[in-house]
Design a protein around this motif. Structure first.
Motif: not given
Length: 512
Positions: A424-450
């Motif tokens: 069983p996988s511990a990860r899945t592909l999810r959709c995020l809506v991003v604040g500040n209207d700034q776009v990410a470019m791909g490859g950036e780390p995603v953090l939870l509680d830093e």
């Protein structure tokens, strides 16, 4: 030894403990560069049992060795080896004049931090579609993809850019981008857009064994009647996603596969039955393919055709040969934009005329030409996956949100057994809506509680939903509404896990 003095001095400054250490052995060696800088790893598509590992840096050696060993033993690797796949290059990329220019670039720029969508400056203008003259007249900004020149946006659409309608972008994300792309996106959603899809790999599969062959190679129900279209996956022996494809059945023994590139063709060649019952013909170079998508697509196309293009007569996910302006056209009702429309394929010599006739017929409906950048955000709003970006051979269908593309019955297919054995996988592909209207470019780390918990795959601003969007691999137990941050250079972007797709979740616009 003089060659080492300056480099060694800087090394000691960085790592003081090396001061006083002497070299016991040193050498100057020749290193092979490839057109894209990655190694060449894998089984030769035309020589079964002949395996290659070339142009491998010392720093990459352990990873390449592991990936190659896993593939030899298990038929696939648990790490994504596709960027180094021996079969990734088109035959034109193997032309000596091409790879010398590109390999020279790699040698010169090996440590340069390139922009994620930066076009090449060398070995350009090699392949143009049959629509190129019309595209130039519309001010196409061409980017290169596997030696094809493909419009990214059109300068004649600059008048569509609404003042104040575009969110702010920083200097990095503004590179190799134009607000025209967002205007084209909106025009497609509101009216219709004409896209050049010629560069996509298309393979004609024919013969009495074609159906059985494709059932073995793909996860989909391609054994449906003539006129059907299936979205399928190609899996490796470990159950990882090698590619995603569409399969259109134009006749009992004639299928057209829409794929992701030369790797797909090589994979088919490598598994071709030896009895001669199946023929493979790559047709991208000898055809022209235009996609007409948008709510006004039928209004534009129907006057050009004597065939009934109503939803009842020509429903979503169907394919047939129709007549457009008196000429036969392979028409496939699918859409990477999430809108009503067709992909239309003709012999290359008829491509310019097809474009011209559709263009003239679309004037009253507000038809525009639209580029690859707009298509990227159209598909992002719909949650359509991009192979090689959103999913790779590291991922199984279910964790990528593609379980629907895997048939539960019927004949066996490559990778089916492995799917039941994968933990069983511990990860899945999810959709995020991003604040500040700034776009990410791909490859950036995603953090939870830093703490890093995943990474961004695709990202962009969706003008139809008015939000910055990112897709990311994240822990499966994260619930909708979970608050995260994306590390973007020296900033953090707030992000929230959202239900997908963000636009037209019922798919109603595809089925009108």
């Amino acid at each position: 030894e003089d060659e080492w003095i300056d480099a060694w001095r800087l090394t000691v400054e960085l790592l003081p403990d090396l001061d006083g250490v002497a070299f016991e052995r040193r050498f100057n060696g020749v290193f092979g560069f490839t057109p894209d800088g990655y190694p060449l790893v894998g089984e030769h598509p035309a020589l079964r049992g002949f395996w290659v590992a070339e142009s491998v840096w010392i720093t990459h050696s352990a990873g390449v060795a592991r990936g190659l060993a896993e593939t030899l033993v298990h038929g696939g690797s648990w790490i994504d080896m596709s960027p180094a796949d021996l079969s990734r290059f088109d035959e034109r990329e193997l032309d000596p004049s091409f790879y010398k220019e590109r390999c020279d670039d790699q040698y010169r720029d090996v440590y340069v931090a390139h922009h994620p969508v930066e076009p090449h400056t060398s070995a350009r203008g090699i392949r143009w579609s049959a629509f190129a003259e019309a595209e130039r007249a519309l001010g196409a900004e061409f980017f290169d993809v596997a030696t094809w020149e493909r419009p990214q946006w059109y300068s004649t659409n600059a008048s569509l850019v609404a003042a104040g309608a575009n969110p702010p972008r920083d200097e990095w994300s503004s590179e190799h981008w134009s607000p025209i792309a967002l205007a084209e996106h909106t025009a497609v959603r509101e009216r219709a857009g004409l896209f050049d899809m010629t560069p996509l790999m298309r393979i004609e599969v024919t013969g009495p064994g074609a159906e059985a062959f494709l059932l073995r190679m793909t996860t989909g129900r391609i054994d449906r009647p003539q006129g059907s279209v299936s979205y399928c996956l190609l899996l490796d022996e470990c159950g990882g996603i090698r590619s995603d494809v569409t399969v259109a059945r134009f006749a009992v023994e004639r299928f057209v596969v829409g794929g992701n590139g030369s790797r797909d063709l090589a994979w088919f060649w490598a598994h071709l039955p030896p009895d001669g019952s199946v023929d493979l013909t790559p047709i991208s170079d000898v055809t022209a393919c235009a996609a007409l998508w948008g709510p006004a697509a039928r209004e534009v196309l129907q006057p050009l055709s004597s065939d009934n293009l109503s939803n009842e007569a020509f429903p979503y996910l169907s394919a047939r040969t129709i007549y457009v302006a008196g000429s036969p056209v392979d028409a496939t009702r699918i859409s990477y934009a999430g809108e009503l429309g067709w992909e239309l394929t003709v012999p290359r010599e008829e491509g310019a005329d097809l474009w011209a006739r559709i263009w003239e017929a679309g004037r009253a409906a507000g038809l525009i030409a639209a580029g690859r950048a707009a298509l990227g955000t159209l598909r992002l709003e719909k949650g359509y996956r991009a192979w090689g970006t959103d999913m790779t051979p590291e991922h199984a269908p279910a964790e990528a949100g593609l379980a629907f593309a895997v048939r539960s019955g019927g004949p066996d297919f490559i990778g089916r057994g492995a799917l039941t054995e994968r933990p069983p996988s511990a990860r899945t592909l999810r959709c995020l809506v991003v604040g500040n209207d700034q776009v990410a470019m791909g490859g950036e780390p995603v953090l939870l509680d830093e703490e890093p918990v995943g990474y961004v795959t695709s990202a962009g601003y969706g003008p139809s939903v008015g939000r910055s969007i990112a897709y990311a691999w994240l822990p499966t137990d994260l619930q909708e509404g979970a608050q995260l941050t994306i590390a973007y250079f020296d900033r953090v972007l707030p992000a929230i896990v959202a239900a997908e797709p963000l636009f037209d979740p019922e798919g109603a616009r595809l089925r009108v």
